[in-house]
Design a protein around this motif. Structure first.
Motif, PDB file in Angstrom:
ATOM      1  N   VAL A  57       0.832  -1.197   0.000  1.00  0.00           N
ATOM      2  CA  VAL A  57       0.000   0.000   0.000  1.00  0.00           C
ATOM      3  C   VAL A  57       0.874   1.258   0.000  1.00  0.00           C
ATOM      4  N   GLU A  58       0.463   2.267  -0.741  1.00  0.00           N
ATOM      5  CA  GLU A  58       1.258   3.486  -0.924  1.00  0.00           C
ATOM      6  C   GLU A  58       1.488   4.232   0.389  1.00  0.00           C
ATOM      7  N   LEU A  68       8.186   6.880  -4.985  1.00  0.00           N
ATOM      8  CA  LEU A  68       8.092   5.747  -5.907  1.00  0.00           C
ATOM      9  C   LEU A  68       9.385   5.532  -6.678  1.00  0.00           C
ATOM     10  N   GLU A  69      10.017   6.623  -7.127  1.00  0.00           N
ATOM     11  CA  GLU A  69      11.223   6.492  -7.949  1.00  0.00           C
ATOM     12  C   GLU A  69      12.416   5.931  -7.178  1.00  0.00           C
ATOM     13  N   CYS A  78      15.365  -2.369 -12.451  1.00  0.00           N
ATOM     14  CA  CYS A  78      14.024  -2.957 -12.324  1.00  0.00           C
ATOM     15  C   CYS A  78      13.241  -2.142 -11.305  1.00  0.00           C
ATOM     16  N   HIS A  79      12.479  -1.158 -11.779  1.00  0.00           N
ATOM     17  CA  HIS A  79      11.803  -0.201 -10.911  1.00  0.00           C
ATOM     18  C   HIS A  79      10.412  -0.682 -10.506  1.00  0.00           C
ATOM     19  N   ALA A  80       9.903  -0.068  -9.429  1.00  0.00           N
ATOM     20  CA  ALA A  80       8.529  -0.290  -8.999  1.00  0.00           C
ATOM     21  C   ALA A  80       7.590   0.623  -9.781  1.00  0.00           C
ATOM     22  N   GLN A  81       6.305   0.310  -9.734  1.00  0.00           N
ATOM     23  CA  GLN A  81       5.286   1.101 -10.411  1.00  0.00           C
ATOM     24  C   GLN A  81       4.127   1.360  -9.465  1.00  0.00           C
ATOM     25  N   ARG A  82       3.316   2.346  -9.809  1.00  0.00           N
ATOM     26  CA  ARG A  82       2.140   2.677  -9.011  1.00  0.00           C
ATOM     27  C   ARG A  82       0.910   2.091  -9.680  1.00  0.00           C
ATOM     28  N   GLY A  87      -9.704   1.571  -5.830  1.00  0.00           N
ATOM     29  CA  GLY A  87      -9.591   2.904  -5.265  1.00  0.00           C
ATOM     30  C   GLY A  87      -8.442   3.100  -4.296  1.00  0.00           C
ATOM     31  N   ILE A  88      -7.651   2.042  -4.018  1.00  0.00           N
ATOM     32  CA  ILE A  88      -6.523   2.138  -3.089  1.00  0.00           C
ATOM     33  C   ILE A  88      -5.222   2.112  -3.882  1.00  0.00           C
ATOM     34  N   PRO A  89      -4.337   3.120  -3.721  1.00  0.00           N
ATOM     35  CA  PRO A  89      -3.075   3.143  -4.460  1.00  0.00           C
ATOM     36  C   PRO A  89      -2.040   2.207  -3.823  1.00  0.00           C
ATOM     37  N   PHE A  90      -1.318   1.493  -4.679  1.00  0.00           N
ATOM     38  CA  PHE A  90      -0.252   0.581  -4.256  1.00  0.00           C
ATOM     39  C   PHE A  90       1.015   0.872  -5.047  1.00  0.00           C
ATOM     40  N   TYR A  91       2.146   0.523  -4.433  1.00  0.00           N
ATOM     41  CA  TYR A  91       3.412   0.440  -5.165  1.00  0.00           C
ATOM     42  C   TYR A  91       3.675  -1.045  -5.416  1.00  0.00           C
TER      43      TYR A  91
END
Length: 381
Positions: A57-58, A68-69, A78-82, A87-91
Motif C-alpha cells: 500500500v502506498e 516511488l522512484e 528494475c523499478h517499482a510502479q504505481r 480505489g486504493i493506491p499501491f506500489y
C-alpha cells in the motif's frame, strides 16, 4: 511453474535490523489454506505461472518518506510502479520468470518437492546534505512452487509414450515423448501408431515434472529399424542433428501460436515438431524413433537455443550431464492394399480362357483328323 488450486497462505515476519534498515520478510506457499495474518503495509505477493508480483500500500511508503522512484529490486534498473486497485493506491514490482536473474533474484532453492524464488524490494537512501534521516526499506519475499501434481480420472486413457528421468542438481526431472494424431496435439496415440507414407508425424517432447520451469532442447533425433537406439544392425535415418533440422521435411511448431506457425528448439519446456512419414528400403519396415534431450535452467536460455546457421565442432560435441535419451516405437507403415481380386480377373482368368480354348481346338483337330482317316479307310474298302 503453474499453481494448483486457488487457496494461498501468506506469512509476514517483521524485524528491525542494523544500519537503520527496516526489513520485512514475506513468504508465500502455493496450494495451502487461506490465512488471516496481515500487516499494516498490506503486502500481497502473487505467484503466477510466468510472473512474480509484490504489492504494498502506498501509505506505508509515505509514512517512511520513500518516493516511488526510489523503489527498485536488487538490480536498480528494475523499478517499482504505481497501481490503483479498488480505489486504493499501491506500489508494486512485477517481473517475468525470464527476468528473475536479471533483476537480482537470489539463487534458486530446490528440493525434491518444491522450488523457491526469492527477491527483495529496496528503497534507495534519501540523502539530505550529508545525512540520512529516514530508514531504508527492504522487503524480502519468496514464492514456493510445488513439483508434484496428481490428476485422477474415473476411466483413465493411458497414451503410448516414452519417459526418462534426468538428475539435475538435487532433484529429478521427468521428460516425456509422445506422438499425436494431428497438428492440434490434443489426442495422443494410445497404441502403436500406423501412419501412411508422406503423412505428417507429430512429435511432442516435454518436461512433465517440474512443469514450466526448465527449458528443453532436443539435440538429436533419428529413426532405426530396431528398438535399440545404438544398434549397428539395419538402416538409420537422422531427423535432427545438434538441435538443427537434418531432414528437409522436419518443422518445429510453436506451442502457443496459431496452428502451423513455426517455432524454435530450446525456447520452452515443450518442443513440438513434425516430419513426413517414410519407410526404409529393406525389411523390417517399422520405425523406432530416438531423441536425446538437454535441460537448461531459465538463466541459460541463450545457450539452450541451437545456432543452426553455423554449428561449431565444439558445440556439436559438448558434454552435459543434464542430458537424457528417449525412444518410441514401433511406428508402423500403412502400405496401400494391392487389388489382388482384380489382378486375378484381369490376368489369371483371361490366360486360363486362352489355354482352355487352345486345348479345345487341339481336340477338334485330333477328332477331325481321326474322322478323315476313318473315311479314307471306308473308301478303300
Amino acid at each position: 511453474m503453474s499453481l494448483i488450486g486457488s487457496k494461498e497462505f501468506a506469512v509476514w515476519n517483521t524485524a528491525l535490523i542494523q544500519q537503520d534498515v527496516y526489513c520485512l520478510k514475506t513468504k508465500k506457499v502455493a496450494n495451502a489454506p487461506l490465512g488471516s495474518m496481515q500487516i499494516d503495509a498490506n503486502i500481497k505477493v502473487m505467484c503466477g505461472k510466468d510472473f512474480i508480483t509484490i504489492r504494498v500500500v502506498e501509505d506505508f511508503f509515505h509514512y517512511y518518506n520513500v518516493p516511488l522512484e526510489a523503489l527498485h529490486l536488487p538490480n536498480k534498473s528494475c523499478h517499482a510502479q504505481r497501481e490503483v486497485v479498488d480505489g486504493i493506491p499501491f506500489y508494486m514490482a512485477r517481473i517475468s520468470k525470464g527476468k528473475y536473474v536479471t533483476c537480482g533474484g537470489k539463487p534458486l532453492e530446490k528440493n525434491i518437492t518444491h522450488i523457491s524464488y526469492s527477491l527483495s524490494l529496496l528503497s534507495a537512501p534519501q540523502v539530505v546534505g550529508n545525512i540520512i534521516r529516514d530508514p531504508v526499506i527492504k522487503i524480502e519475499y519468496t514464492c514456493i512452487y510445488p513439483y508434484i501434481r496428481t490428476v485422477n480420472l474415473p476411466f483413465p486413457v493411458i497414451p503410448l509414450s516414452s519417459e526418462t528421468v534426468m538428475r539435475v542438481d538435487e532433484f529429478d526431472a521427468k521428460v516425456q515423448m509422445m506422438l499425436y494424431t494431428d497438428q492440434t496435439y490434443t489426442k495422443a496415440y494410445n497404441s502403436a501408431p500406423t501412419i501412411e507414407l508422406r503423412d505428417k508425424v507429430y512429435v511432442e517432447v516435454k518436461v512433465t515434472e517440474p512443469e514450466d520451469f526448465f527449458l528443453l532442447r532436443v539435440n538429436e533425433c533419428w529413426a532405426t529399424q530396431y528398438p535399440q537406439p545404438n544398434s549397428t544392425d539395419g538402416i538409420v535415418h537422422t531427423l535432427l542433428l545438434n538441435g538443427c533440422v537434418n531432414d528437409e521435411t522436419v518443422t518445429f511448431l510453436n506451442q502457443n501460436a496459431v496452428l502451423g506457425q513455426s517455432g524454435r528448439n530450446g525456447e520452452s519446456s515443450t518442443i513440438r515438431y513434425s516430419f513426413d512419414m517414410f519407410r526404409f528400403i529393406a525389411e523390417p519396415r517399422n520405425l523406432y524413433l530416438h531423441c536425446t534431450v538437454q535441460l537448461c535452467e531459465p538463466d541459460d536460455n541463450k545457450l539452450c537455443i541451437p545456432n543452426c546457421k553455423s554449428i561449431t565442432k565444439r558445440e556439436a560435441v559438448r558434454a552435459d550431464p543434464t542430458r537424457g535419451l528417449l525412444s518410441y516405437g514401433p511406428i508402423r507403415i500403412e502400405m496401400p492394399e494391392r487389388p489382388q481380386s482384380s489382378i486375378l480377373t484381369m490376368v489369371v482368368l483371361p490366360v486360363a480362357g486362352i489355354w482352355t480354348m487352345g486345348i479345345f481346338i487341339i481336340i477338334l483337330i485330333v477328332v477331325a483328323k481321326a474322322g478323315n482317316r476313318r473315311l479314307a479307310q471306308i473308301e478303300e474298302r
